[in-house]
Scaffold this active site. Structure first.
Site, mmCIF file in Angstrom:
data_model
loop_
_atom_site.group_PDB
_atom_site.id
_atom_site.type_symbol
_atom_site.label_atom_id
_atom_site.label_comp_id
_atom_site.label_asym_id
_atom_site.label_seq_id
_atom_site.Cartn_x
_atom_site.Cartn_y
_atom_site.Cartn_z
ATOM 1 N N TYR A 1 0.810 -1.203 -0.097
ATOM 2 C CA TYR A 1 0.084 0.039 0.049
ATOM 3 C C TYR A 1 0.911 1.318 0.048
ATOM 4 O O TYR A 1 1.931 0.985 0.715
ATOM 5 C CB TYR A 1 -1.052 0.031 1.141
ATOM 6 N N GLU B 1 -3.401 7.529 -3.757
ATOM 7 C CA GLU B 1 -3.195 6.494 -3.399
ATOM 8 C C GLU B 1 -3.247 5.312 -4.401
ATOM 9 O O GLU B 1 -4.019 5.315 -5.271
ATOM 10 C CB GLU B 1 -4.594 6.094 -2.734
#
Ligand code: GDP
Ligand code: MN
Length: 389
Positions: A109, A197
């Site tokens: 991530y 993101e």
């Protein structure tokens, strides 16, 4: 302002971030056609909506033939996709992204947001990518690593490498990851993003680092600096009531509660939402009709609140300054006559021409309750619609 994954990946490409080969398609035929151009024998078909959680909701499919690409796209386009971020009504899919399938070794991530408490961008990384990062943060906060960026100095090399080491990356992966973080930060800054993101950022089986997903949103207050980004707006993703309100220059923002609010002045609107929450209920919207609202604007603002099926009670809180109370009353009465008010209406009016405004409302035959103070008003609507669960 939010954009689609395929648009975000286009921006990633321009800023030197590695993404899979792929093309957007608006029909099943087009999906097959663009898949043929990919140098791959597995394909990923991804529903393009402004919401995450598509993987779990059936909006991401890995397939291994052109016929399957066609069939998957056919099934997705025009259907409603429900994920944990869309609400129960789901979102209609109008387009899909068709990409080369990749062999995935691990999912990381990587994201950047503005941390208001730190007054700085913060880079967030985790080895637990691919899943719901909020859940990781809640259950296993140690799995999330952060680096706060000093805006004057920018993101420094050692910070990017710190994140790579914290994720247990080895050898060449450390440098590749650091480069990716730097490129992402440069893009975040250059485009005045409020959030970027990559979830997941994958390490492939052949040891490449690739952004498999891409979410980007921009700071609306900086959009004037990037006129080209306006082209990325997808009107089918906008809230229809917000679009409608925009036509009349009304500052309307949809919220999750059930008390419709009509207020003049952003400060008073914020205060009104605060007292509604204090009284135990939830506002359905923010609506600042503005200082110099015309009867026309009031009528349309009130109509927009009435058209929201979630609204179970309405609170009108107006301090008549430049906007006179009689103008407010006129607009409300006109809208009510046209549409009818099926929910309880609480009115608090003060200021210029307040007597005239109250008189007009009283004589209109409209069924409403007058409140003397803001807190009274909030408690009245809360009593009527019940406290938020
Ligand atoms: P989201 O659920 O809306 O965040 O959509 P993502 O783009 O993150 O995709 C969800 C999941 O689909 C990823 O975490 C991957 O596990 C899987 N996925 C996406 N693309 C590929 C691919 O090219 N190959 C494989 N094997 N899995 C993929
Ligand atoms: Mn994702």
């Amino acid at each position: 302002m939010k954009i689609h994954e395929y648009q975000a990946k286009e921006l990633f490409r321009k800023h030197g971030l590695p993404v899979p080969d792929g093309f957007v398609a608006f029909s099943a035929d087009e999906a097959r056609e663009v898949a043929q151009r990919l140098d791959s024998n597995t394909y990923v078909v991804k529903a393009q909506i402004h919401a995450g959680g598509r993987g779990k909701g059936g909006g991401v499919k890995v397939v291994s033939s052109l016929d399957e690409v066609y069939n998957t796209a056919k099934q997705m386009i025009g259907s409603k996709l429900i994920t944990h971020q869309t609400g129960t009504e789901g979102k209609e899919v109008n387009k899909v992204l068709v990409e080369e399938g990749l062999g995935i070794a691990s999912e990381l991530y990587l994201g950047i947001v503005i941390d208001r408490a730190q007054e700085a961008p913060v880079v967030i990384a985790s080895a637990s990518g691919g899943m719901d990062i909020e859940e990781v943060a809640a259950k296993n906060p140690g799995a999330i690593k952060k680096e706060v960026v000093d805006l004057g100095q920018g993101l420094l090399g050692f910070q990017a490498r710190n994140l790579a080491y914290a994720l247990d990356l080895q050898g060449g992966a450390v440098g590749r990851f650091a480069k990716t973080v730097q490129a992402l930060y440069r893009m975040f800054l250059a485009l005045d993003c409020s959030m970027v993101e990559i979830n997941p950022l994958v390490v492939t089986k052949d040891d490449r680092l690739i952004a498999l997903d891409a979410k980007v949103s921009f700071d609306d207050n900086a959009l004037f600096r990037h006129p080209e980004l306006k082209d990325l707006i997808d009107p089918t993703e906008a809230d229809p009531l917000e679009l409608e309100a925009g036509k009349y220059n009304l500052n309307y923002i949809r919220l999750d509660g059930n008390i419709g609010c009509m207020v003049n002045g952003a400060g008073l609107a914020m205060a009104t939402m605060d007292v509604i929450k204090l009284a135990g209920a939830e506002p359905a919207n923010f609506l600042d009709v503005g200082g110099g609202a015309s009867t026309d604007m009031i009528r349309n603002g009130f109509r927009i609140i009435l058209e929201d099926p979630r609204v179970k009670g309405i609170l009108i809180n107006i301090f008549g300054g430049i906007l006179r109370c009689d103008v407010l009353a006129q607009g409300v009465i006109e809208a009510a006559e046209k549409i009818g008010v099926g929910v309880p209406l609480i009115v608090r009016l003060e200021g210029t021409n307040v007597d005239k405004g109250r008189e007009m409302l009283k004589n209109s035959g409209l069924n409403f309750t007058v409140a003397d103070t803001i807190l009274d008003a909030a408690e009245m609507v809360t009593k009527i619609v019940g406290r938020a669960s």
